[in-house]
Design an enzyme around this catalytic site. Structure first.
Site, PDB file in Angstrom:
ATOM      1  N   HIS A   1       0.807  -1.227   0.000  1.00 37.05           N
ATOM      2  CA  HIS A   1       0.000   0.000   0.000  1.00 37.05           C
ATOM      3  C   HIS A   1       0.840   1.277   0.000  1.00 37.05           C
ATOM      4  CE1 HIS A   1      -3.651  -2.247   0.374  1.00 37.05           C
ATOM      5  NE2 HIS A   1      -3.353  -2.735   1.560  1.00 37.05           N
TER       6      HIS A   1
ATOM      7  N   HIS B   1      -6.759  -6.895  -0.588  1.00 39.23           N
ATOM      8  CA  HIS B   1      -6.832  -5.458  -0.845  1.00 39.23           C
ATOM      9  C   HIS B   1      -6.053  -5.104  -2.114  1.00 39.23           C
ATOM     10  CE1 HIS B   1      -7.308  -5.911   3.593  1.00 39.23           C
ATOM     11  NE2 HIS B   1      -8.285  -5.037   3.384  1.00 39.23           N
TER      12      HIS B   1
ATOM     13  N   ASP C   1      -5.271 -12.495   3.395  1.00 41.52           N
ATOM     14  CA  ASP C   1      -6.504 -11.960   3.983  1.00 41.52           C
ATOM     15  C   ASP C   1      -7.727 -12.167   3.091  1.00 41.52           C
ATOM     16  OD1 ASP C   1      -5.341 -10.208   2.215  1.00 41.52           O
ATOM     17  OD2 ASP C   1      -5.254  -8.509   3.620  1.00 41.52           O
TER      18      ASP C   1
HETATM   19 ZN   LIG Z   1      -4.625  -6.919   2.632  1.00 45.21          ZN
END
Ligand SMILES: [Zn+2]
Length: 285
Positions: free
Chosen positions: A99, A138, A220
């Site tokens: 990220h 994500h 995740d």
């Molecule tokens: Zn993640």
């Protein structure tokens, strides 16, 4: 990290070669981040306690060292795999990296570890085609930002949408068509995930014919993870690991470096990493 170490302590992992991750050199961080950003992170590290860079991203006195070992470990793993001293490698690290954007820490991440490793492979080893596949639940917004105009890289991210950070639609394609985003609906399960990889991700990778394959391995997307709503199991992570290793075997002598990203249910994380590393070891044998 303790949950992962415990899972990999099982007897079946005995032949696994374990190395300490070296600190990244400044020059490696500068492959993806401006010097004043690295200095800003350095200055933000508190002597004690916790400092909040944003709502999610906190640092303590050990955070800089940890993040530098993540980036340094990933670059070292690239060196070992490129020199033929390891068939493939898994970099167990915290914090994660995918990220972190050029000059913005985000989502627990300080430095763009996998993008740094990709650039390191290009600069140090002269590679012209480096693939990065990110199956964290994500979107890898940071890796996308860092590799957006890098014609030597192909970045593919599959991720739940809608979900934080909100980026990663299919029409975000990179400056050279070198970014592929594969949004997945909440509830996507293993069979659907495998079909999407077989239909979209694996053929794209095959066409790119990478000289090195990097994985942003977040776990995740597991059905037990509290941060998202996909429904993968450790068997699905084993499957995707095998499929990616097979592409690498076809194009680049199986050269794969996998770096840990997310994973927030410790039991699911440990079992998924074990499944991932088991397949990496089988494929390297
Ligand atoms: Zn993640």
């Amino acid at each position: 990290m303790d949950a992962i170490a415990a899972a990999l302590a099982a007897a079946e992992f005995d032949p696994l070669k374990r190395l300490d991750a070296p600190l990244a050199e400044d020059a490696q961080l500068l492959l993806c981040h401006p010097a004043d950003y690295v200095e800003r992170i350095r200055m933000a590290i508190p002597a004690a306690g916790i400092y909040q860079l944003d709502a999610d991203t906190h640092v303590s006195s050990g955070s800089l060292t940890a993040a530098m070992r993540g980036a340094g470990g990933a670059c070292h793993a690239v060196d070992l795999v490129m020199q033929g001293e390891a068939g493939n490698a898994f970099v167990a690290m915290r914090p994660p990296g995918h990220h972190a954007e050029r000059a913005t820490p985000m989502g627990f991440c300080l430095f763009g570890t996998v993008a740094i490793a990709a650039r390191h492979a290009m600069e140090r080893h002269g590679l012209r085609r480096v693939a990065v596949v990110d199956f964290d639940v994500h979107h890898g917004n940071g890796t996308q930002d860092l590799l957006w105009d890098e014609a030597r890289a192909l970045f593919i991210s599959s991720h739940q949408m809608p979900l934080w950070p909100g980026t990663g639609t299919a029409d975000e394609r990179g400056a050279h068509g070198n970014v592929m985003n594969v949004p997945l609906a909440p509830g996507t399960d293993g069979p659907a995930f495998r079909r999407i990889y077989e239909d979209l991700v694996l053929p794209q990778l095959d066409r790119f014919a990478p000289e090195l394959l990097l994985i942003s391995a977040g776990f995740d997307a597991h059905r037990d993870d509290p941060l998202a709503q996909l429904a993968l199991t450790e068997q699905d992570f084993a499957w995707v690991t095998g499929a990616l290793c097979d592409i690498a075997a076809r194009h680049c002598d199986g050269r794969v470096v996998s770096t840990l990203e997310g994973g927030y249910d410790l039991e699911a994380l440990a079992a998924s990493v074990a499944a991932h590393v088991r397949v990496l070891m089988e494929k390297a044998a």
